[in-house]
Structures are given as structure tokens and as C-alpha cells.
Design a protein around this motif. Sequence first.
Motif, mmCIF file in Angstrom:
data_model
loop_
_atom_site.group_PDB
_atom_site.id
_atom_site.type_symbol
_atom_site.label_atom_id
_atom_site.label_comp_id
_atom_site.label_asym_id
_atom_site.label_seq_id
_atom_site.Cartn_x
_atom_site.Cartn_y
_atom_site.Cartn_z
ATOM 1 N N THR A 72 0.846 -1.190 0.000
ATOM 2 C CA THR A 72 0.000 0.000 0.000
ATOM 3 C C THR A 72 0.879 1.237 0.000
ATOM 4 O O THR A 72 1.790 1.373 0.817
ATOM 5 C CB THR A 72 -0.921 0.025 1.237
ATOM 6 O OG1 THR A 72 -1.767 -1.128 1.188
ATOM 7 C CG2 THR A 72 -1.778 1.281 1.268
ATOM 8 N N PHE A 73 0.591 2.151 -0.926
ATOM 9 C CA PHE A 73 1.293 3.420 -1.058
ATOM 10 C C PHE A 73 0.321 4.536 -0.693
ATOM 11 O O PHE A 73 -0.829 4.529 -1.138
ATOM 12 C CB PHE A 73 1.786 3.615 -2.496
ATOM 13 C CG PHE A 73 2.453 4.940 -2.713
ATOM 14 C CD1 PHE A 73 3.781 5.118 -2.391
ATOM 15 C CD2 PHE A 73 1.738 6.005 -3.229
ATOM 16 C CE1 PHE A 73 4.405 6.349 -2.582
ATOM 17 C CE2 PHE A 73 2.339 7.240 -3.423
ATOM 18 C CZ PHE A 73 3.671 7.414 -3.094
ATOM 19 N N ASN A 74 0.777 5.471 0.132
ATOM 20 C CA ASN A 74 -0.008 6.651 0.510
ATOM 21 C C ASN A 74 0.828 7.897 0.264
ATOM 22 O O ASN A 74 2.051 7.875 0.463
ATOM 23 C CB ASN A 74 -0.346 6.628 2.011
ATOM 24 C CG ASN A 74 -1.398 5.630 2.359
ATOM 25 O OD1 ASN A 74 -2.562 5.821 2.067
ATOM 26 N ND2 ASN A 74 -0.983 4.533 2.990
ATOM 27 N N ALA A 75 0.167 8.990 -0.112
ATOM 28 C CA ALA A 75 0.840 10.283 -0.248
ATOM 29 C C ALA A 75 -0.158 11.377 0.085
ATOM 30 O O ALA A 75 -1.359 11.226 -0.164
ATOM 31 C CB ALA A 75 1.368 10.465 -1.666
ATOM 32 N N GLN A 76 0.348 12.479 0.651
ATOM 33 C CA GLN A 76 -0.536 13.594 0.975
ATOM 34 C C GLN A 76 0.237 14.904 1.012
ATOM 35 O O GLN A 76 1.417 14.931 1.327
ATOM 36 C CB GLN A 76 -1.277 13.383 2.289
ATOM 37 C CG GLN A 76 -0.421 13.144 3.506
ATOM 38 C CD GLN A 76 -0.050 11.689 3.674
ATOM 39 O OE1 GLN A 76 -0.723 10.796 3.172
ATOM 40 N NE2 GLN A 76 1.041 11.424 4.356
ATOM 41 N N ILE A 77 -0.507 15.964 0.669
ATOM 42 C CA ILE A 77 0.029 17.324 0.715
ATOM 43 C C ILE A 77 -1.059 18.204 1.312
ATOM 44 O O ILE A 77 -2.211 18.155 0.877
ATOM 45 C CB ILE A 77 0.407 17.850 -0.689
ATOM 46 C CG1 ILE A 77 1.538 17.016 -1.296
ATOM 47 C CG2 ILE A 77 0.807 19.325 -0.611
ATOM 48 C CD1 ILE A 77 1.919 17.416 -2.707
ATOM 49 N N ASN A 78 -0.703 19.028 2.285
ATOM 50 C CA ASN A 78 -1.650 19.976 2.870
ATOM 51 C C ASN A 78 -1.741 21.167 1.918
ATOM 52 O O ASN A 78 -1.057 22.163 2.080
ATOM 53 C CB ASN A 78 -1.191 20.408 4.258
ATOM 54 C CG ASN A 78 -2.185 21.329 4.929
ATOM 55 O OD1 ASN A 78 -3.030 21.937 4.289
ATOM 56 N ND2 ASN A 78 -2.060 21.432 6.237
ATOM 57 N N MET A 79 -2.593 21.027 0.902
ATOM 58 C CA MET A 79 -2.667 22.050 -0.144
ATOM 59 C C MET A 79 -3.139 23.403 0.381
ATOM 60 O O MET A 79 -2.683 24.443 -0.092
ATOM 61 C CB MET A 79 -3.590 21.559 -1.267
ATOM 62 C CG MET A 79 -3.060 20.341 -2.002
ATOM 63 S SD MET A 79 -1.497 20.648 -2.841
ATOM 64 C CE MET A 79 -2.017 21.864 -4.043
ATOM 65 N N GLY A 80 -4.044 23.419 1.345
ATOM 66 C CA GLY A 80 -4.545 24.674 1.884
ATOM 67 C C GLY A 80 -3.468 25.495 2.578
ATOM 68 O O GLY A 80 -3.502 26.719 2.558
ATOM 69 N N LYS B 70 5.780 26.462 -2.553
ATOM 70 C CA LYS B 70 6.257 25.084 -2.691
ATOM 71 C C LYS B 70 5.823 24.289 -1.463
ATOM 72 O O LYS B 70 5.834 24.801 -0.349
ATOM 73 C CB LYS B 70 7.772 25.044 -2.858
ATOM 74 C CG LYS B 70 8.226 25.595 -4.188
ATOM 75 C CD LYS B 70 9.711 25.461 -4.374
ATOM 76 C CE LYS B 70 10.105 25.975 -5.754
ATOM 77 N NZ LYS B 70 11.535 25.847 -5.979
ATOM 78 N N ALA B 71 5.460 23.019 -1.698
ATOM 79 C CA ALA B 71 4.882 22.215 -0.629
ATOM 80 C C ALA B 71 5.617 20.896 -0.448
ATOM 81 O O ALA B 71 6.100 20.306 -1.420
ATOM 82 C CB ALA B 71 3.415 21.928 -0.952
ATOM 83 N N TRP C 268 7.402 2.270 5.730
ATOM 84 C CA TRP C 268 8.465 3.139 5.217
ATOM 85 C C TRP C 268 7.829 4.479 4.871
ATOM 86 O O TRP C 268 6.849 4.541 4.127
ATOM 87 C CB TRP C 268 9.093 2.477 3.996
ATOM 88 C CG TRP C 268 10.214 3.224 3.348
ATOM 89 C CD1 TRP C 268 11.017 4.167 3.896
ATOM 90 C CD2 TRP C 268 10.652 3.053 2.001
ATOM 91 N NE1 TRP C 268 11.955 4.590 2.983
ATOM 92 C CE2 TRP C 268 11.737 3.925 1.815
ATOM 93 C CE3 TRP C 268 10.246 2.243 0.946
ATOM 94 C CZ2 TRP C 268 12.416 4.023 0.605
ATOM 95 C CZ3 TRP C 268 10.921 2.339 -0.249
ATOM 96 C CH2 TRP C 268 12.002 3.209 -0.419
ATOM 97 N N HIS C 269 8.359 5.554 5.435
ATOM 98 C CA HIS C 269 7.774 6.867 5.227
ATOM 99 C C HIS C 269 8.858 7.926 5.092
ATOM 100 O O HIS C 269 9.961 7.772 5.620
ATOM 101 C CB HIS C 269 6.823 7.224 6.368
ATOM 102 C CG HIS C 269 7.513 7.283 7.695
ATOM 103 N ND1 HIS C 269 7.898 6.158 8.396
ATOM 104 C CD2 HIS C 269 7.906 8.335 8.444
ATOM 105 C CE1 HIS C 269 8.490 6.517 9.524
ATOM 106 N NE2 HIS C 269 8.507 7.831 9.575
ATOM 107 N N SER C 270 8.514 8.991 4.378
ATOM 108 C CA SER C 270 9.450 10.081 4.181
ATOM 109 C C SER C 270 8.670 11.281 3.650
ATOM 110 O O SER C 270 7.463 11.189 3.408
ATOM 111 C CB SER C 270 10.541 9.662 3.178
ATOM 112 O OG SER C 270 11.537 10.662 3.079
ATOM 113 N N THR C 271 9.370 12.387 3.452
ATOM 114 C CA THR C 271 8.757 13.594 2.901
ATOM 115 C C THR C 271 9.655 14.176 1.816
ATOM 116 O O THR C 271 10.853 14.341 2.020
ATOM 117 C CB THR C 271 8.529 14.651 4.010
ATOM 118 O OG1 THR C 271 7.665 14.087 5.000
ATOM 119 C CG2 THR C 271 7.897 15.911 3.454
ATOM 120 N N VAL C 272 9.057 14.471 0.672
ATOM 121 C CA VAL C 272 9.757 15.119 -0.445
ATOM 122 C C VAL C 272 9.488 16.617 -0.337
ATOM 123 O O VAL C 272 8.344 17.052 -0.510
ATOM 124 C CB VAL C 272 9.251 14.595 -1.809
ATOM 125 C CG1 VAL C 272 9.970 15.305 -2.945
ATOM 126 C CG2 VAL C 272 9.407 13.090 -1.915
#
Length: 186
Positions: A54-62, A68-69, A113-117
Amino acid sequence: MLFTSKKRAAVVGSAILSMAVFGSFSQAHAAVTKGSHTFKVSAPSYKKTDRNGTFNAQINMGQYVGKKAPMAWSFTTSPAVRAIAASKMQCNAGHMQLKYHDKHPDLKVNYVWHSTVPGNAHNKKYTLYGNCTFRVKVGGKTGTANLGFTFNYSLFDGISKSAALSNGAEDEATAYSSDLQVDYDQ
């Protein structure tokens, strides 16, 4: 697919997994990914489960309108992959457009496994990729597994000058792809 190689693998789904994979070992790269997910204020997350995990991704667009986010992501192996694993994983992630790299030499196969780009700009197309190698044992045969994934994405906040970004159902369905290849010991 759950198991692939230069020659297609046979997979039997049961309590005891058995398969036959022949061919040489190569990097898993999941290059069949053609679609793209567009993160928006109304759709700030993405989740895809396949036979490999399972792959998850999220960005707090608001929070990042016009800026840049960072994109947070995670990957967890599936029960079928965990069932054949015989060692910890060595995992690496990278990015095709940004200076980003994540490396873990000794992860448990059930680890999230998690990280942030960091630094994702709006209205640009991006590709994140990851790869894990680990030892496996299947039906008494041992080998090395190479599990790779790719995720194509972009950001649109509804305010920044818009570029033409496709976001149809077919794009969403193919934004993420994974591939598992096994090279058996001789």
C-alpha cells in the motif's frame, strides 16, 4: 503484478505461496506508470493498494497555496510479500525532478516506510520512485527480491497560474505502479 521477471512468473495464491521465476535479476522499476495524480485542496491525498503493498501520499494544499509544498508519503509491503521475506529490507527512494533521496539499509519487512519530499512546486509534473531488496524463501527455494515502485504526481492549488494538467480516471488509476522481481539462487 506481484511477481515478474524477464520471463513471466507463475503465481499460485494459497496459504503456501509457490512460484517459478526464471531469468536474470534486474532492478525493479515499475516503469509502466503512465498516469498522474493531481493534489488539490479538494483532493489532498492519494492511496493505492496492489498485490505488493500500500502506497499513501498527501500534501496539505490549503497551507501551501502559491508556495512550494512538502509531500509526505509511505509504503507498506503486503501480507503476500511479507510471507516470502526471509530478511530485512534495504530501501532507497529518489526523485526524477527534485534533489531528494531517502535510504534505509535495515528495515523490517512490515515497517511502514515513510518520508517527505520537500519543495514541490505547483503545476509541474513529478515522479517519485522507491526500491527495496531483501532475501526470500519460496517453496524451499531462496533468492533475492527487488521491489520497486513509481508515483507520478503534480500539485494544483486553484489559485496559482494553471498549466494543463490531466486528471482523468485513467490517469488516477495508473499514477502508481509497483513491480516485484525475484532472482533465485542457483
